[in-house]
Design a protein around this motif. Structure first.
Motif, short mmCIF file in Angstrom:
data_model
loop_
_atom_site.label_atom_id
_atom_site.label_comp_id
_atom_site.label_asym_id
_atom_site.label_seq_id
_atom_site.Cartn_x
_atom_site.Cartn_y
_atom_site.Cartn_z
N ARG A 249 89.37 77.40 26.18
CA ARG A 249 89.67 78.14 25.16
C ARG A 249 89.28 79.69 25.42
NH1 ARG A 249 88.67 74.35 19.88
NH2 ARG A 249 90.35 72.97 20.11
N VAL B 132 92.23 82.42 25.93
CA VAL B 132 92.49 83.40 24.83
C VAL B 132 92.04 84.69 25.21
CG1 VAL B 132 91.66 83.87 22.30
CG2 VAL B 132 92.32 81.48 23.08
N SER C 210 94.39 86.34 27.58
CA SER C 210 95.64 86.38 26.94
C SER C 210 95.76 87.76 26.18
CB SER C 210 96.26 85.30 26.02
OG SER C 210 96.26 84.14 27.09
N ARG D 39 97.44 73.69 21.13
CA ARG D 39 96.71 74.66 20.46
C ARG D 39 96.93 76.08 21.67
NH1 ARG D 39 92.39 74.37 16.79
NH2 ARG D 39 92.32 72.43 16.09
N LEU D 40 96.69 75.62 22.94
CA LEU D 40 96.64 76.82 23.76
C LEU D 40 98.11 77.34 23.94
CD1 LEU D 40 94.63 75.15 26.82
CD2 LEU D 40 93.95 76.67 24.88
N SER E 15 100.32 77.53 21.33
CA SER E 15 100.60 78.17 20.35
C SER E 15 99.75 79.59 20.56
CB SER E 15 99.70 77.48 18.88
OG SER E 15 99.66 78.29 17.95
N THR E 16 98.49 79.73 20.93
CA THR E 16 97.92 80.75 21.36
C THR E 16 98.78 81.83 22.26
OG1 THR E 16 95.89 79.83 20.93
CG2 THR E 16 95.79 81.89 22.02
N VAL F 126 100.19 85.30 20.93
CA VAL F 126 99.82 86.52 21.43
C VAL F 126 100.75 87.31 22.10
CG1 VAL F 126 98.46 87.69 23.59
CG2 VAL F 126 97.45 85.75 22.42
N ARG G 13 101.19 74.37 17.05
CA ARG G 13 99.95 74.17 17.08
C ARG G 13 99.82 72.61 16.52
NH1 ARG G 13 94.87 77.35 16.67
NH2 ARG G 13 93.17 76.11 15.73
#
Length: 861
Positions: free
Chosen positions: A189, A193, A196, A246-247, A249-250, A254, A343
């Motif tokens: 994460r 994140v 990104s 989750r990743l 979605s991030t 971004v 997510r």
């Protein structure tokens, strides 16, 4: 409910009264202790943050930007070197903020990122990471700018005069170094994140501070690997479905926010700033008075005849309205909403994110590459032409790469409750687009006289698609004829925003899952049936995501199943009263036959074998359920020695068992459970299994109980989840499902958790406790010659044993001296055994390709 409940007795102390004179002293002493503990745990981050604040007061950047003299003295860059007495002052650029906003962000970044780093890897390594990333990133960044200027690179020349202050760089580099000391969950994460966000600033904003931050992150990443010395973990580790969502979605969020950075930045010059600028409201491109003056002088215009320049300018000036702004921003809003639902595992959100990113790539390629090449003469030097090509390729590649990456990850996103809504949503989006396009075309042709300049049929048809594209993509000079008012003007402005609003609102409605907007009728009906009570111990699994439901005519019986390649595999036996099982089984089999499906009842109790024999079906053993009876649970005798030793060891180490629910967990505890689960998934050589094996998502059901092993610091050492079995609305039994332990936890911690759970259930008065079954594992050898499917299942169990340890798990459960209840699989046609084996493999491992499963079956058939 706690495993151990302490009751206040006669000797229990009572709380102090409000007039207790010592209470204030104790409160102050406790507060002082907490402050000392907090400061002692974060000496580096607090010291750095305080230094930034003190220097900000000294430089005046608390209220305004520092003076040009100070920026030239300590700022990172090339031109300021001419006025410096010492080039070493350039490293001061990481300790001075460029203004109050940057100061606040830098202090927060230091407190959060550096604070987390020093708690994880200690203050000495944190100081090393902070200083090394600050020095190396600054030195390399200035060198890169110098080399760019030397070769005449456009970006380096544009930023040559800038003096960059970048206090956030060492904080980012420090947390990147510390990421090597985290478990797989947070390591991945932090890195994904972090990079990104930094790349978004580098590509869309483009100022040198982004370059320094990127260099600091890269230096920190390399330094962390060296400091942690984790050579075995440098490769990519497998993620669970939960984490992949989750990743993904991030990343979508971004990339959606990236263009907004361009709109907010001062003079954006990043490689993708042109793509971000395509979302601007570019109208009007010049003043109305200037256009009319040019028309009055008869000045030539390359795109618009001089005669109509003033009238056209008047028409363009009126376009700068709310619909234009909405058309520019709604595609980005759709991506943000898609990220929200990604997510939560919505396949529909994945489809929309792929489609929108694909459209953006097409728009960028058409309006940023094709049209400029075909309509604008190229007068740049060859080197500048190369730069334009590279920038154009990046503008197309980023949204295209996101679309392709999401498509490749689609197996992690289940169809879910929105499955039936997906085709309806697609139909509404397509039909509404066609209707709006036809509306504009009809209105435009009827009011063609109002366009400036005049419009013909071919031009009108070519203009229809552009009504749905943000104006910035088209560009001011390429906008075709514009209507000067009336109904035609309303259609010209509003058909595009209205269509994007349909896409957005339809996504929210169609992707909404039960509990988001309204209860799902089918799932609520299944939960009601489960709460009334059904035989067996796997009834709660029917509520898991991915199941489909067949209901009896009266709606009081249901069969949960999954359709894989034409095979309807049930999740246990029918959910209904015991006396209705034969009737419901036959009705479901007839329904499957009508639908062209092959019914397979999987993991049903062996006592139902006579029913299947009567139906002419075949049965095969697929596992053994291990059942305990809490009322008679007692850990006496030699066979219980290991379990008793584990309990004594846990007590000595200060470990306690806690009975709770996921919704009641403290955030720190819930985070640890996710970390433990992700570590477990990362260590496997095969993907996370599903079907009858739950993961983190299944823990969140309000009916599911958790039993945790916590040490004195509330650190989670192990976690188990228990699925309820009901009778007339009362829980009469629990079935073990999720079971994970921290890799460095105490030996025997899982024995302690299960034994503690059994004791708690004994106090609750439940009828049974099931340790569930280990899939594809049995305690003995089958009698008689093995059939084809038995050989397939045995082979699958043997292949998967090193990764998932099913047989090892069954051996572990034997420690609790359980009663073994055989579980069987029943199917109507032995000819379809290979197809059933393939479907079963895909149900447990949906991430495996069909070809791989087929080859696996062929190996043993």
């Amino acid at each position: 409910m706690s495993v151990e409940v302490a009751e206040a007795g006669p000797g229990a102390s009572t709380p102090p009264t409000p007039h207790d004179p010592g209470r204030a002293r104790r409160v102050m002493a406790g507060l002082a202790t907490r402050i000392v503990t907090f400061v002692s745990a974060r000496p580096v981050s607090l010291t750095v943050a305080l230094s930034l604040i003190v220097l900000a007061f000294a430089s005046g950047s608390v209220t305004h930007a520092p003076s040009e003299r100070l920026r030239d003295l300590v700022g990172a860059g090339l031109d300021p070197f001419e006025d410096r007495r010492s080039w070493l002052l350039v490293f001061g650029s990481v300790f001075v903020a460029g203004g109050p906003t940057q100061l606040v962000l830098a202090v927060i970044g230091v407190l959060v990122l550096v604070g987390a780093a020093e708690r994880r890897m200690g203050w000495v390594r944190t100081v090393v990471a902070y200083l090394v990333t600050a020095v190396v990133a600054t030195g390399v960044g200035v060198t890169v700018q110098a080399l760019g200027q030397a070769v005449g690179e456009t970006w380096a020349l544009e930023v040559a005069a800038e003096s960059t202050l970048h206090p956030f760089t060492p904080a980012l580099g420090t947390i990147m170094a510390a990421s090597a000391f985290f478990g797989p969950l947070w390591r991945r994460r932090i890195r994904l994140v972090g990079f990104s966000v930094v790349l978004a600033f580098v590509l869309y904003d483009g100022h040198p501070s982004g370059l320094y931050a990127l260099l600091g992150a890269l230096v920190g990443l390399a330094l962390g690997v060296v400091l942690a010395d984790r050579r075995a973990e440098r490769g990519w580790l497998r993620s669970s479905h939960h984490e992949v969502r989750r990743l993904a979605s991030t990343i979508v969020a971004v990339t959606a926010v990236g263009p907004v950075l361009t709109l907010l930045a001062r003079s954006p010059i990043g490689a993708l700033s042109p793509l971000g600028m395509l979302f601007r409201d570019v109208l009007p491109g010049r003043s109305l008075s200037a256009a009319c003056a040019a028309a009055g002088r008869g000045a030539p215009d390359r795109h618009v005849p001089p005669v109509g320049a003033c009238a056209r300018a008047a028409a363009l000036a009126g376009i700068d309205t709310l619909p234009t702004v909405l058309l520019s921003l709604l595609p980005l809003v759709v991506l943000l909403v898609s990220a929200w639902y990604l997510r939560r595992g919505r396949r529909l959100a994945l489809d929309v994110a792929v489609a929108v990113n694909g459209l953006l790539a097409v728009f960028a390629g058409l309006y940023y590459v094709v049209l400029p090449v075909t309509t604008d003469p190229v007068v740049d030097r060859p080197r500048h032409v190369v730069e334009r090509v590279v920038l154009a390729a990046l503008a197309v590649a980023v949204p295209a790469a996101v679309a392709v990456g999401l498509f490749l990850l689609r197996r992690h996103f289940g169809i879910g409750a929105e499955g039936a809504r997906r085709p309806r949503y697609a139909f509404v989006v397509v039909v509404s687009g066609l209707v709006l396009a036809a509306t504009f075309a009809a209105a435009g042709w009827a009011g063609r006289a109002s366009f400036v300049p005049a419009i013909g049929p071919r031009t009108l048809l070519l203009d229809v698609p552009e009504r749905f594209v943000p104006v910035g993509f088209v560009g001011l000079t390429r906008i075709g004829p514009v209507p000067d008012g009336g109904v035609v003007r309303a259609a010209f402005e509003w058909v595009g925003p209205l269509w994007w609003l349909v896409v957005l609102v339809g996504l929210v409605v169609a992707a909404a899952r039960p509990g988001d907007v309204r209860p799902d009728a089918a799932r609520a009906q299944v939960r009601e049936i489960v709460h009334r009570g059904t035989p067996g111990t796997l009834s709660h699994m029917a509520l898991w995501e991915g199941n489909q439901y067949w209901f009896s005519a009266d709606g009081r019986a249901v069969v949960a199943h999954r359709v894989v390649a034409g095979i309807a595999i049930t999740t246990g036996e029918p959910l209904c009263p015991a006396d209705r099982i034969p009737e419901v089984t036959r009705e479901f089999a007839r329904w499957c036959d009508d639908q062209g499906l092959t019914p397979v009842f999987y993991s049903v109790r062996g006592e139902l074998t006579p029913l299947y024999d009567e139906m002419g079906w075949a049965t095969l053993p697929v596992g053994e359920e291990t059942v305990l009876h809490p009322a008679t649970f007692a850990m006496t005798g030699k066979k219980w020695q290991d379990v008793r030793s584990s309990i004594n060891r846990a007590t000595k180490n200060g470990i306690r068992a806690e009975w709770t629910r996921y919704a009641d967990l403290r955030p720190a505890v819930a985070r640890q459970i996710g970390e433990i689960s992700e570590q477990w998934v990362a260590e496997k050589n095969l993907p996370e299994m599903g079907f009858t094996l739950g993961g983190v998502d299944e823990l969140k059901d309000p009916d599911v109980a958790l039993v945790l092993a916590l040490d004195e610091d509330d650190s989670v050492q192990a976690v188990t989840s228990w699925l309820p079995s009901w009778s007339d609305g009362e829980v009469v039994g629990w079935t073990l499902d999720f079971m994970r332990r921290r890799p460095d936890s105490m030996n025997g911690v899982m024995e302690f958790v299960i034994a503690s759970s059994a004791l708690a259930m004994k106090e609750q008065g439940v009828e049974f406790l099931s340790l569930s079954a280990a899939p594809l594992a049995t305690s003995g050898s089958p009698e008689g010659p093995a059939t084809q499917t038995e050989r397939v299942l045995t082979f699958l169990g043997r292949v998967l044993e090193p990764a998932y340890g099913f047989q090892t798990l069954l051996t572990f459960k034997k420690k609790f001296q359980p009663e073994f209840v055989p579980l069987v699989m029943a199917f109507p046609d032995p000819v379809q055994l290979p197809a059933i084996g393939t479907a079963l493999g895909r149900a447990y491992l949906p991430d495996l390709s069909v070809g791989a499963v087929v080859r696996l079956v062929r190996t043993v058939v």
